[in-house]
Design an enzyme around this catalytic site. Structure first.
Site, short mmCIF file in Angstrom:
data_model
loop_
_atom_site.label_atom_id
_atom_site.label_comp_id
_atom_site.label_asym_id
_atom_site.label_seq_id
_atom_site.Cartn_x
_atom_site.Cartn_y
_atom_site.Cartn_z
N LYS A 59 0.82 -1.22 0.00
CA LYS A 59 0.00 0.00 0.00
C LYS A 59 0.85 1.26 0.00
CE LYS A 59 -4.38 -1.94 1.27
NZ LYS A 59 -5.47 -2.12 2.21
N ARG A 67 -3.83 -10.17 4.66
CA ARG A 67 -4.15 -10.20 3.23
C ARG A 67 -2.95 -9.66 2.45
NH1 ARG A 67 -6.07 -6.58 -0.41
NH2 ARG A 67 -7.56 -7.29 -1.97
#
Ligand code: 7PJ
Length: 268
Positions: free
Chosen positions: A212, A247
């Site tokens: 991210k 995840r």
């Protein structure tokens, strides 16, 4: 040597059109299924299948297109013995995915769409309620909170109550603070720092920080393919914070890092 339990690892399977291929939908599905098998070989405990990007600025996909993308992939990966999650905000997509073999509805919109609560209750599947401020198209424009931790926590617990009221069983509920979903670097770090508190409400935490943007914000604008170090650091932190599932894109590397962390902890 007794190994302490480590979190489950969920591998990410994106089913989005390959702009460099003219093989069409069949090719895209075959590619995603092959990727899912590779993630299983790499040690994934779960696969999360998504046909609509929720990255900042991403445009919505119609329900028909989302179904065309994900159903062949779920059918192709059902029966591997590895449970499947469907990453969607749409109740119709979740319903078809569960009928095709998925057992977790991973909803970045926390069942706020029309009919979502009722659908989740009726399907009887697991659900992950994630916090997001705004919508993917605009969420990173100017996220503002008074107290990000208190607000995310209150939101998640309110969504738990709404889900339970609608008939979702508590045992099926996972929570996720939604790293990067309508959050600045400061907000993301504050939420990561309190993961143990968020994990303390009796619901398992799903945590997603893989590749991210916050990693780039802390490391010279590193592009997405150079964020593995930061992704692993965040995964290890989440594991220490008692997250139930992480995840990730890089399954093999994450599983290895978690194994080493668990082995060291078990030698204490
Ligand atoms: C997440 C997700 C996450 C859950 C995405 C990306 C954006 N679902 N779907 N948690 N992120 N539960 O992978 O960068 O953090 S899509």
């Amino acid at each position: 040597m007794t190994q302490r339990p480590r979190p489950l690892v969920m591998g990410i399977v994106n089913v989005t059109p390959d702009s460099f291929s003219d093989g069409g939908q069949h090719f895209d599905a075959a590619r995603a299924i092959a990727h899912g098998h590779a993630l299983i070989d790499a040690g994934a405990d779960w696969l999360d299948i998504g046909g609509e990007s929720t990255r900042p600025g991403a445009q919505p996909v119609s329900e028909a297109d989302e179904l065309t993308r994900i159903i062949p992939v779920i059918e192709g990966l059902a029966g591997t013995g590895i449970p499947l999650s469907i990453d969607t905000m749409k109740p119709g997509v979740a319903r078809a995915a569960v009928q095709a073999g998925a057992s977790l509805w991973n909803d970045v919109n926390a069942l706020q769409a029309d009919d979502a609560l009722e659908t989740a209750a009726e399907l009887g599947c697991k659900v992950c309620l994630m916090h997001m401020q705004g919508a993917p198209q605009t969420m990173q424009a100017d996220p503002v909170y008074g107290d990000v931790v208190a607000e995310v926590e209150a939101f998640l617990l309110a969504r738990v109550e709404a889900a339970v009221q609608a008939g979702v069983s508590r045992e099926n509920i996972w929570l996720d603070p939604g790293i990067g979903f309508g959050k600045t670097l400061t907000h993301n770090l504050a939420l990561m720092a309190v993961l143990p508190r968020l994990a303390g409400h009796g619901f398992p935490l799903l945590f997603g920080a893989s590749r991210k943007r916050f990693i780039a914000a802390l490391d010279g604008d590193a592009p997405a393919d150079q964020r593995l170090g930061g992704s692993l650091a965040a995964a290890l932190h989440a594991a220490r914070s008692k997250a139930g599932m992480i995840r990730v894109h890089d399954v093999r590397e994450t599983v290895q890092a978690l194994k080493i962390q668990a082995a060291i902890a078990s030698a204490l």
